[in-house]
Design a protein around this motif. Structure first.
Motif, PDB file in Angstrom:
ATOM      1  N   LYS A 104     -73.071   1.242 -47.499  1.00 49.96           N
ATOM      2  CA  LYS A 104     -73.618   2.414 -48.180  1.00 49.96           C
ATOM      3  C   LYS A 104     -72.799   2.768 -49.421  1.00 49.96           C
ATOM      4  O   LYS A 104     -73.351   3.077 -50.486  1.00 49.96           O
ATOM      5  CB  LYS A 104     -73.659   3.605 -47.220  1.00 49.96           C
ATOM      6  N   VAL A 105     -71.472   2.697 -49.286  1.00 52.10           N
ATOM      7  CA  VAL A 105     -70.599   3.038 -50.408  1.00 52.10           C
ATOM      8  C   VAL A 105     -70.796   2.064 -51.560  1.00 52.10           C
ATOM      9  O   VAL A 105     -70.814   2.450 -52.738  1.00 52.10           O
ATOM     10  CB  VAL A 105     -69.128   3.061 -49.951  1.00 52.10           C
TER      11      VAL A 105
ATOM     12  N   GLU B 140     -73.459   0.504 -52.237  1.00 52.41           N
ATOM     13  CA  GLU B 140     -74.870   0.548 -52.638  1.00 52.41           C
ATOM     14  C   GLU B 140     -75.664  -0.681 -52.186  1.00 52.41           C
ATOM     15  O   GLU B 140     -76.719  -0.995 -52.744  1.00 52.41           O
ATOM     16  CB  GLU B 140     -74.990   0.722 -54.147  1.00 52.41           C
TER      17      GLU B 140
ATOM     18  N   ARG C 144     -69.114   9.302 -49.194  1.00 48.02           N
ATOM     19  CA  ARG C 144     -68.758   8.342 -50.230  1.00 48.02           C
ATOM     20  C   ARG C 144     -67.257   8.084 -50.226  1.00 48.02           C
ATOM     21  O   ARG C 144     -66.459   8.958 -49.900  1.00 48.02           O
ATOM     22  CB  ARG C 144     -69.189   8.867 -51.600  1.00 48.02           C
ATOM     23  N   GLY C 145     -66.904   6.877 -50.588  1.00 45.63           N
ATOM     24  CA  GLY C 145     -65.502   6.535 -50.723  1.00 45.63           C
ATOM     25  C   GLY C 145     -64.861   6.095 -49.418  1.00 45.63           C
ATOM     26  O   GLY C 145     -65.472   6.143 -48.342  1.00 45.63           O
TER      27      GLY C 145
END
Length: 256
Positions: A122-123, A125, A223-224
């Motif tokens: 997910k992070v 993309e 995120r991250g």
């Protein structure tokens, strides 16, 4: 009124979170029976969850069976009931300790791995790329892992039960000086088919919960690196708590 308001906010937040998890679980289950299917992802998940989890589950069961035999012998000696060691070790392993400890070991190893993998996707993309390629991320990432865990964990539990009983037998024969044939006969006489079957059903439920929590927290990670780490921690904690809760509910259902 601030403490009451704070309690209300926590309660509403918890209910909302449970609702999101329930909706996610319903979506996963509904996609299991609808094409397309991804057998390559399924067999890869089956190997990762089942085969590669076997050593840690086996070692855990072996030492648990041996420790259980020592504890039961020490307790039974107070009432001159040392002869119950084989039966209690077998029943305790297949009903409770085998499924629960196996589920917890898989949760520690698999839920964290799934959450970290999907969270990283997910992070970076990669999940967005799947959507761009007209691939449903839920179906491609979550469904194969959930199905694989639901099928693999009962097998792990069955193997763990056998290894745990063997651990109790090794300690009973070599440390507590039981007769080997008598120990095995007592084990078989008191162990019933439903004892083993109920443990395998628990294993399937625990496998479903472990993979579900890993996929859910991975897909909802922040995120991250910090977000992925938080998702990994949340996946293991929630899977472990759900295993204990489901264990009680299933025990109440099976043996009430």
């Amino acid at each position: 009124m601030s403490p009451v308001a704070a309690l209300g906010r926590v309660t509403l937040g918890l209910l909302a979170h449970l609702g999101r998890v329930a909706i996610f679980a319903a979506q996963v289950v509904s996609h299991i029976f609808r094409p397309p299917w991804y057998p390559r992802e399924f067999f890869h998940a089956l190997m990762q969850i089942g085969w590669f989890s076997l050593p840690v589950v086996g070692l855990t069961a072996l030492f648990t069976g041996g420790a259980l035999a020592l504890q039961i012998y020490a307790g039974g000696a107070r009432f001159s009931a040392e002869a119950v060691v084989p039966a209690i070790v077998a029943i305790g392993m297949v009903r409770e300790l085998g499924p629960v400890l196996g589920g917890l070991m898989v949760a520690a190893r698999v839920a964290s791995s799934i959450a970290a993998e999907i969270g990283t996707m997910k992070v970076t993309e990669q999940i967005d790329a799947l959507v761009t390629l007209s691939t449903n991320p839920l179906k491609y990432l979550a469904v194969p892992r959930v199905v694989a865990a639901t099928l693999a964990v009962p097998v792990l539990v069955g193997v763990g039960d056998a290894i745990g009983i063997m651990g109790g037998w090794l300690v009973g024969v070599n440390r507590l000086h039981f007769n080997s044939a008598a120990y095995l006969k007592n084990t078989m006489d008191f162990l019933e088919v439903w004892d083993v079957s109920s443990g395998l059903v628990k294993g399937a439920a625990f496998g479903f919960l472990v993979a579900l929590m890993g996929c859910y927290h991975g897909m909802h990670s922040g995120r991250g690196a910090q977000g992925v780490g938080a998702a990994t921690k949340a996946a293991v904690v929630s899977a472990s708590v759900l295993i204990f809760a489901a264990n009680y509910l299933l025990t109440e259902l099976f043996f009430s």
